[in-house]
Motif scaffolding. Structure first.
Motif, PDB file in Angstrom:
ATOM      1  N   GLY A   1      -2.436  -1.714   0.391  1.00 24.35           N
ATOM      2  CA  GLY A   1      -2.097  -0.445   1.016  1.00 24.35           C
ATOM      3  C   GLY A   1      -1.326   0.490   0.107  1.00 24.35           C
ATOM      4  O   GLY A   1      -0.529   1.312   0.582  1.00 24.35           O
ATOM      5  N   ILE A   2      -1.558   0.419  -1.202  1.00 23.20           N
ATOM      6  CA  ILE A   2      -0.858   1.247  -2.184  1.00 23.20           C
ATOM      7  C   ILE A   2      -1.702   2.478  -2.473  1.00 23.20           C
ATOM      8  O   ILE A   2      -2.873   2.361  -2.872  1.00 23.20           O
ATOM      9  N   SER A   3      -1.127   3.656  -2.281  1.00 20.53           N
ATOM     10  CA  SER A   3      -1.865   4.899  -2.474  1.00 20.53           C
ATOM     11  C   SER A   3      -1.245   5.823  -3.510  1.00 20.53           C
ATOM     12  O   SER A   3      -1.804   6.881  -3.793  1.00 20.53           O
ATOM     13  N   SER A   4      -0.108   5.470  -4.085  1.00 19.87           N
ATOM     14  CA  SER A   4       0.547   6.327  -5.070  1.00 19.87           C
ATOM     15  C   SER A   4       1.165   5.474  -6.164  1.00 19.87           C
ATOM     16  O   SER A   4       1.381   4.270  -6.001  1.00 19.87           O
ATOM     17  N   PHE A   5       1.471   6.130  -7.291  1.00 18.92           N
ATOM     18  CA  PHE A   5       2.090   5.434  -8.408  1.00 18.92           C
ATOM     19  C   PHE A   5       3.482   4.932  -8.038  1.00 18.92           C
ATOM     20  O   PHE A   5       3.898   3.856  -8.467  1.00 18.92           O
ATOM     21  N   SER A   6       4.216   5.720  -7.261  1.00 22.11           N
ATOM     22  CA  SER A   6       5.571   5.318  -6.872  1.00 22.11           C
ATOM     23  C   SER A   6       5.533   4.044  -6.043  1.00 22.11           C
ATOM     24  O   SER A   6       6.366   3.142  -6.223  1.00 22.11           O
ATOM     25  N   GLU A   7       4.587   3.943  -5.118  1.00 21.71           N
ATOM     26  CA  GLU A   7       4.452   2.719  -4.317  1.00 21.71           C
ATOM     27  C   GLU A   7       4.034   1.538  -5.181  1.00 21.71           C
ATOM     28  O   GLU A   7       4.449   0.402  -4.944  1.00 21.71           O
TER      29      GLU A   7
ATOM     30  N   ILE B   1      -9.011   4.880 -12.478  1.00 30.03           N
ATOM     31  CA  ILE B   1      -8.407   3.546 -12.321  1.00 30.03           C
ATOM     32  C   ILE B   1      -9.523   2.511 -12.221  1.00 30.03           C
ATOM     33  O   ILE B   1     -10.460   2.677 -11.448  1.00 30.03           O
ATOM     34  N   PRO B   2      -9.465   1.439 -13.017  1.00 34.61           N
ATOM     35  CA  PRO B   2     -10.528   0.427 -12.975  1.00 34.61           C
ATOM     36  C   PRO B   2     -10.736  -0.114 -11.568  1.00 34.61           C
ATOM     37  O   PRO B   2      -9.775  -0.247 -10.796  1.00 34.61           O
ATOM     38  N   PRO B   3     -11.969  -0.438 -11.208  1.00 32.71           N
ATOM     39  CA  PRO B   3     -12.242  -0.913  -9.837  1.00 32.71           C
ATOM     40  C   PRO B   3     -11.488  -2.191  -9.498  1.00 32.71           C
ATOM     41  O   PRO B   3     -11.153  -2.408  -8.338  1.00 32.71           O
ATOM     42  N   GLN B   4     -11.215  -3.036 -10.500  1.00 29.08           N
ATOM     43  CA  GLN B   4     -10.466  -4.266 -10.231  1.00 29.08           C
ATOM     44  C   GLN B   4      -9.061  -3.937  -9.723  1.00 29.08           C
ATOM     45  O   GLN B   4      -8.596  -4.516  -8.729  1.00 29.08           O
ATOM     46  N   ALA B   5      -8.389  -2.981 -10.394  1.00 27.13           N
ATOM     47  CA  ALA B   5      -7.053  -2.588  -9.966  1.00 27.13           C
ATOM     48  C   ALA B   5      -7.093  -1.789  -8.671  1.00 27.13           C
ATOM     49  O   ALA B   5      -6.232  -1.961  -7.795  1.00 27.13           O
ATOM     50  N   ALA B   6      -8.079  -0.913  -8.526  1.00 28.33           N
ATOM     51  CA  ALA B   6      -8.189  -0.110  -7.305  1.00 28.33           C
ATOM     52  C   ALA B   6      -8.387  -0.999  -6.080  1.00 28.33           C
ATOM     53  O   ALA B   6      -7.841  -0.723  -5.006  1.00 28.33           O
ATOM     54  N   GLU B   7      -9.158  -2.057  -6.240  1.00 31.19           N
ATOM     55  CA  GLU B   7      -9.379  -2.970  -5.115  1.00 31.19           C
ATOM     56  C   GLU B   7      -8.086  -3.667  -4.707  1.00 31.19           C
ATOM     57  O   GLU B   7      -7.778  -3.783  -3.513  1.00 31.19           O
TER      58      GLU B   7
END
Length: 374
Positions: free
Chosen positions: A61-67, A49-55
């Motif tokens: 506080g999103i840790s999963s695709f469903s969230e 996952i690109p660092p821009q999106a990961a940040e």
């Protein structure tokens, strides 16, 4: 007599097995999807996952695709507002400085008859150089940021596209998944290779021409901008049309394959064929849910990746548009032409960024909505 008894016992055992299969519990689509997405196969996707999106995901506080796909619209708009607030100070300061330069030029031009025409021309040249020094660094920062985003997003796509195509194959869409994998993977890698090789030098040259066009208005830079944006629009339209056509054709073959499998389970296995076919379709439903979740998450990751840099480019675009409008209204043509030319370069940058993002977003959306078989 013994043969008859053995036959009855074997028939009873077979009947018990068939009853157990027929009474098997149907899988829960949501639970199966969560278990699949929590597996080790998705570790590579998460790591890419690109660092821009990961940040941005970490901030929310999103840790999963469903969230990620369940994120409310209010949080998304709040994210956009926060991004604007973070980068708003520099554009506002530059805009105030540009407006000050415009006002000074207008004042000097107004009293030019008293001071002499040469004073106004020299002062206009000084203010033009001052405007260039104000804009050149933030615009170059935007160029380099876009280049980094293209590289990070391309790395993500090299992992994501084959995985998503594999999910489509498991979901009963092998032909559609193969088309998605080949066409989109090839297109994205081709576009990324071109951007990695030519984006920075081409946009830098375009920006230089934008500054030079203030001195030589006959250079026709506006026509070059139209050619670039027109070319991007045509290639996007052709690619989406080709992908839609081929996926529609492949969807018919996928539909036949799924229905043929369901018919074979229903007809060739006596007693429990109907239950097995329903179990097969329930499993397909679980995989379809996984496909929709992963597809929507990929689109969300693309949006979060390009959001920061697109917001920055749009803010600087607004600075040049506002400054150019006021300069033209006050009759300061030198600064008006310069700001409009720099804004033209920013327009091209924004068009290229949106082109790359929409190439993936539109294609993946088509695959989510593609025929699901059954």
């Amino acid at each position: 007599m013994r043969t008859v008894i053995k036959g009855l016992l074997m028939a009873a055992v077979c009947l018990m097995i068939m009853v157990n299969i027929a009474s098997a519990e149907m899988p829960d689509p949501a639970m199966e999807a969560e278990q699949y997405l929590a597996g080790e196969d998705w570790q590579a996707v998460r790591e890419s996952i690109p660092p821009q999106a990961a940040e941005k995901m970490a901030e929310q506080g999103i840790s999963s695709f469903s969230e990620l796909i369940a994120m409310p619209a209010e949080e998304l708009w709040q994210m956009v507002r926060n991004e604007v607030k973070e980068v708003l100070n520099a554009p506002v300061r530059v805009l105030l400085s540009l407006l000050g330069a415009v006002l000074l030029c207008a004042v000097v031009k107004g009293i030019g008859s008293t001071l002499g025409g040469g004073v106004h021309q020299v002062f206009g040249a000084i203010m033009t150089a001052f405007a260039v020094t104000l804009l050149i660094r933030p615009v170059m920062d935007c160029i380099l940021s876009l280049h980094a985003v293209f590289a990070d997003f391309s790395l993500f796509l090299t992992v994501y596209i084959p995985v998503f195509a594999g999910i489509m194959t498991t979901a009963g869409q092998p032909m559609t998944g193969a088309i998605y994998n080949v066409l989109l993977f090839g297109a994205c890698q081709g576009v990324n290779g071109l951007l990695q090789a030519a984006f920075v030098p081409v946009i830098s040259c375009y920006l230089s021409l934008a500054v030079a066009a203030e001195i030589v208005p006959q250079m026709g830079l506006r026509d070059l901008k139209k050619v670039i944006t027109w070319g991007l629009g045509v290639t996007m339209t052709v690619f989406v049309a080709l992908l839609s056509l081929q996926s529609a054709i492949a969807g018919g073959g996928d539909n036949v394959a799924v229905k043929a499998t369901k018919f074979m389970l229903n007809s060739l296995i006596p007693g429990v064929g109907g239950s097995l076919s329903e179990l097969f379709m329930a499993t397909q439903g679980c995989v379809q849910l996984v496909k929709s979740t992963v597809g929507a998450a990929g689109i969300a990751i693309a949006a979060l990746t390009f959001l920061p840099v697109v917001v920055r480019v749009m803010l600087w675009q607004a600075v040049t548009a506002c400054g150019g409008f006021i300069a033209g209204m006050l009759g300061v043509e030198e600064l008006s032409r310069l700001l409009k030319s720099v804004g033209s370069a920013l327009n091209v940058m924004l068009a290229i960024a949106l082109y790359y993002a929409m190439l993936f977003i539109v294609s993946t959306s088509l695959m989510i909505l593609a025929f699901k078989g059954g």
